[in-house]
Write a protein that holds these residues in place. Structure first.
Motif, PDB file in Angstrom:
ATOM      1  N   ARG A 116      -8.446   4.487   3.378  1.00  0.00           N
ATOM      2  CA  ARG A 116      -8.464   5.093   4.715  1.00  0.00           C
ATOM      3  C   ARG A 116      -7.159   5.842   4.981  1.00  0.00           C
ATOM      4  O   ARG A 116      -7.169   6.967   5.507  1.00  0.00           O
ATOM      5  CB  ARG A 116      -8.690   4.021   5.770  1.00  0.00           C
ATOM      6  CG  ARG A 116      -8.708   4.564   7.181  1.00  0.00           C
ATOM      7  CD  ARG A 116      -9.053   3.491   8.184  1.00  0.00           C
ATOM      8  NE  ARG A 116      -8.693   3.904   9.523  1.00  0.00           N
ATOM      9  CZ  ARG A 116      -8.506   3.073  10.532  1.00  0.00           C
ATOM     10  NH1 ARG A 116      -8.692   1.774  10.366  1.00  0.00           N
ATOM     11  NH2 ARG A 116      -8.163   3.516  11.715  1.00  0.00           N
ATOM     12  N   LEU A 117      -6.035   5.232   4.628  1.00  0.00           N
ATOM     13  CA  LEU A 117      -4.746   5.881   4.847  1.00  0.00           C
ATOM     14  C   LEU A 117      -4.647   7.170   4.028  1.00  0.00           C
ATOM     15  O   LEU A 117      -4.189   8.194   4.539  1.00  0.00           O
ATOM     16  CB  LEU A 117      -3.595   4.929   4.511  1.00  0.00           C
ATOM     17  CG  LEU A 117      -2.182   5.490   4.682  1.00  0.00           C
ATOM     18  CD1 LEU A 117      -1.960   6.047   6.082  1.00  0.00           C
ATOM     19  CD2 LEU A 117      -1.151   4.433   4.356  1.00  0.00           C
ATOM     20  N   LEU A 118      -5.090   7.145   2.779  1.00  0.00           N
ATOM     21  CA  LEU A 118      -5.049   8.347   1.956  1.00  0.00           C
ATOM     22  C   LEU A 118      -5.917   9.450   2.559  1.00  0.00           C
ATOM     23  O   LEU A 118      -5.512  10.621   2.582  1.00  0.00           O
ATOM     24  CB  LEU A 118      -5.494   8.041   0.528  1.00  0.00           C
ATOM     25  CG  LEU A 118      -4.464   7.313  -0.336  1.00  0.00           C
ATOM     26  CD1 LEU A 118      -5.099   6.876  -1.646  1.00  0.00           C
ATOM     27  CD2 LEU A 118      -3.243   8.184  -0.588  1.00  0.00           C
TER      28      LEU A 118
ATOM     29  N   ALA B  52      -6.104  14.588   5.296  1.00  0.00           N
ATOM     30  CA  ALA B  52      -6.607  15.385   6.409  1.00  0.00           C
ATOM     31  C   ALA B  52      -5.455  16.000   7.195  1.00  0.00           C
ATOM     32  O   ALA B  52      -5.486  17.189   7.558  1.00  0.00           O
ATOM     33  CB  ALA B  52      -7.493  14.540   7.323  1.00  0.00           C
ATOM     34  N   ALA B  53      -4.406  15.210   7.451  1.00  0.00           N
ATOM     35  CA  ALA B  53      -3.252  15.710   8.222  1.00  0.00           C
ATOM     36  C   ALA B  53      -2.462  16.752   7.426  1.00  0.00           C
ATOM     37  O   ALA B  53      -2.009  17.762   7.987  1.00  0.00           O
ATOM     38  CB  ALA B  53      -2.350  14.556   8.619  1.00  0.00           C
TER      39      ALA B  53
ATOM     40  N   ARG C 223       1.991   9.511  -5.355  1.00  0.00           N
ATOM     41  CA  ARG C 223       2.198  10.843  -4.770  1.00  0.00           C
ATOM     42  C   ARG C 223       3.640  11.331  -4.916  1.00  0.00           C
ATOM     43  O   ARG C 223       4.060  12.247  -4.210  1.00  0.00           O
ATOM     44  CB  ARG C 223       1.818  10.831  -3.287  1.00  0.00           C
ATOM     45  CG  ARG C 223       0.381  10.461  -3.003  1.00  0.00           C
ATOM     46  CD  ARG C 223      -0.526  11.661  -3.168  1.00  0.00           C
ATOM     47  NE  ARG C 223      -1.920  11.369  -2.952  1.00  0.00           N
ATOM     48  CZ  ARG C 223      -2.609  11.714  -1.863  1.00  0.00           C
ATOM     49  NH1 ARG C 223      -2.019  12.342  -0.878  1.00  0.00           N
ATOM     50  NH2 ARG C 223      -3.893  11.430  -1.773  1.00  0.00           N
ATOM     51  N   ALA C 224       4.399  10.712  -5.819  1.00  0.00           N
ATOM     52  CA  ALA C 224       5.793  11.120  -6.036  1.00  0.00           C
ATOM     53  C   ALA C 224       5.837  12.614  -6.346  1.00  0.00           C
ATOM     54  O   ALA C 224       5.024  13.120  -7.109  1.00  0.00           O
ATOM     55  CB  ALA C 224       6.402  10.323  -7.181  1.00  0.00           C
ATOM     56  N   GLY C 225       6.755  13.309  -5.696  1.00  0.00           N
ATOM     57  CA  GLY C 225       6.878  14.744  -5.896  1.00  0.00           C
ATOM     58  C   GLY C 225       6.122  15.559  -4.868  1.00  0.00           C
ATOM     59  O   GLY C 225       6.417  16.734  -4.681  1.00  0.00           O
TER      60      GLY C 225
ATOM     61  N   VAL D  42       0.846  -1.199   0.000  1.00  0.00           N
ATOM     62  CA  VAL D  42       0.000   0.000   0.000  1.00  0.00           C
ATOM     63  C   VAL D  42       0.880   1.247   0.000  1.00  0.00           C
ATOM     64  O   VAL D  42       0.655   2.197  -0.758  1.00  0.00           O
ATOM     65  CB  VAL D  42      -0.954  -0.008   1.216  1.00  0.00           C
ATOM     66  CG1 VAL D  42      -1.683   1.317   1.357  1.00  0.00           C
ATOM     67  CG2 VAL D  42      -1.936  -1.162   1.122  1.00  0.00           C
ATOM     68  N   LEU D  43       1.903   1.238   0.838  1.00  0.00           N
ATOM     69  CA  LEU D  43       2.816   2.376   0.901  1.00  0.00           C
ATOM     70  C   LEU D  43       3.580   2.544  -0.407  1.00  0.00           C
ATOM     71  O   LEU D  43       3.816   3.673  -0.853  1.00  0.00           O
ATOM     72  CB  LEU D  43       3.771   2.228   2.076  1.00  0.00           C
ATOM     73  CG  LEU D  43       3.106   2.288   3.456  1.00  0.00           C
ATOM     74  CD1 LEU D  43       4.106   1.940   4.548  1.00  0.00           C
ATOM     75  CD2 LEU D  43       2.462   3.635   3.705  1.00  0.00           C
ATOM     76  N   ALA D  44       3.954   1.442  -1.045  1.00  0.00           N
ATOM     77  CA  ALA D  44       4.647   1.519  -2.334  1.00  0.00           C
ATOM     78  C   ALA D  44       3.748   2.152  -3.391  1.00  0.00           C
ATOM     79  O   ALA D  44       4.204   2.974  -4.202  1.00  0.00           O
ATOM     80  CB  ALA D  44       5.112   0.128  -2.765  1.00  0.00           C
TER      81      ALA D  44
END
Length: 113
Positions: free
Chosen positions: A102-104, A109-110, A53-55, A45-47
């Motif tokens: 959910r992570l996105l 939000a953060a 979201r690169a950049g 998921v992180l990969a």
């Protein structure tokens, strides 16, 4: 300093300050360990997020067993723990694996707070 974009690269106790705290732009750090099944679940998921979201978002990982000083200093007690930094400051933290959507949502939000 690493310039590769779209990849989740490892940092260590020795490189954490340069690669995370002094990095321009937001950095999401994945605290993980080899023995941790949820850590392996969230890695792809992180990969994906790193590529998408690169950049705009840098993602790094740190093996907590091999780099205990950073985990201790940030009081990481459970794995996986994801910590979002901006301008060297911790702005958000999440514990446990979670679905990509959910992570996105949590990241957005953060980052927009």
């Amino acid at each position: 300093m690493t310039t590769t974009t779209g990849a989740v690269l490892a940092v260590t106790d020795e490189t954490f300050e340069a690669e995370v705290l002094r990095h321009d732009g937001p950095v999401l750090v994945d605290f993980w360990a080899q023995w941790c099944p949820p850590c392996h679940m969230i890695a792809p998921v992180l990969a994906e997020i790193a590529a998408e979201r690169a950049g705009e978002l840098t993602i790094r990982k740190i093996n907590s067993d091999e780099n205990p000083r950073t985990a201790r200093d940030l009081q990481v007690m459970s794995l996986p723990t994801l910590v979002l930094f901006r301008d060297g400051e911790r702005v958000a933290q999440w514990v446990g694996a979670r679905p990509k959507a959910r992570l996105l949502a949590e990241l957005d939000a953060a980052l927009n707070a």
